[in-house]
Write an enzyme that holds these catalytic residues in place. Sequence first.
Site, mmCIF file in Angstrom:
data_model
loop_
_atom_site.group_PDB
_atom_site.id
_atom_site.type_symbol
_atom_site.label_atom_id
_atom_site.label_comp_id
_atom_site.label_asym_id
_atom_site.label_seq_id
_atom_site.Cartn_x
_atom_site.Cartn_y
_atom_site.Cartn_z
ATOM 1 N N GLY A 240 70.934 14.929 84.329
ATOM 2 C CA GLY A 240 71.337 16.019 83.464
ATOM 3 C C GLY A 240 70.370 17.172 83.431
ATOM 4 O O GLY A 240 70.539 18.086 82.646
ATOM 5 N N CYS A 241 69.309 17.126 84.237
ATOM 6 C CA CYS A 241 68.272 18.149 84.140
ATOM 7 C C CYS A 241 67.786 18.523 85.523
ATOM 8 O O CYS A 241 67.400 17.655 86.293
ATOM 9 C CB CYS A 241 67.107 17.650 83.295
ATOM 10 S SG CYS A 241 65.713 18.775 83.257
ATOM 11 N N GLY A 242 67.771 19.816 85.813
ATOM 12 C CA GLY A 242 67.293 20.248 87.109
ATOM 13 C C GLY A 242 65.874 20.751 87.109
ATOM 14 O O GLY A 242 65.381 21.190 88.131
ATOM 15 N N CYS B 134 63.117 19.065 85.318
ATOM 16 C CA CYS B 134 62.131 18.092 84.851
ATOM 17 C C CYS B 134 60.933 18.080 85.795
ATOM 18 O O CYS B 134 61.078 17.933 86.998
ATOM 19 C CB CYS B 134 62.746 16.703 84.783
ATOM 20 S SG CYS B 134 64.181 16.604 83.707
#
Length: 276
Positions: free
Chosen positions: A118-120, A122
Amino acid sequence: MTMQAADTVRFCEGAQLLPVHGVRGGRPFDVQDWVAEEVPVALEYNGISHAVMLATPLDLEDFALGFSLSEGILDEAHELYSVEAEQSALGFTVHMQVSSAAFARLRQRRRSMAGRTGCGLCGTESLTQVAREIPVLRDDAAVRFGREAIGRAMSQLPSQQTLQEATGAVHAAAWCSPDGEVMWLREDVGRHNALDKLVGALAANDVDASGGFIAVTSRASFEMVQKAAMAGAPLLAAVSAPTSFAVTTAQRAGLTLVGFVRQEDLGVYSHPQRLR
């Protein structure tokens, strides 16, 4: 949850058949259901580990190439000399051999990144790594897209998403012709990963992304816009909403950003001149 019984879907690559118990319609059930695989995938360049992403272990060669291009590690696909995926009890390691120039670029901007579906961003260490320089897309007057073509492409995606049909848990990214035919499609539990896999597939097969558009089954985040622009696609169409950062990034990159695609209904957030 799709609740695809084992006798309905005999085999599904990228998924595991697991027992599921529950209640539906007031009645208990006990079935075997396909669940999408999500495993750590380590990306290694010339023997040096760079990133670990959580991904579906399908099309890993496409993923490695697409990630390398969209992250700016490779300038061109030919800078990737070899790629080999090795499985272990912990996940997959993708070993890549890249050119000395590409490896020098990687060392200059090296970062430790633990990716999540869900995170690009991190693990990104500074703001300059977020809003890095991206190419400004040329506005070719001959390349225009109709609302009906974008709607047609989006409506084709479900029938071509075999993993999504079985599991209900993955995103897709597709490259489509100007008339809305889905030509290339990749799936993954992470929307960014699906797009990287698509970018890699296009590059590996010498497909000029500027001749069509990209459609995704997710919202349009800033990084999705960034990856589409890096691939050279002039238009990104999303089934859901964009973010404000995605819109400003699309404006800066010269990319047409379309959201909330429903048949021929859509919203245009940047560079509407490419729509007929």
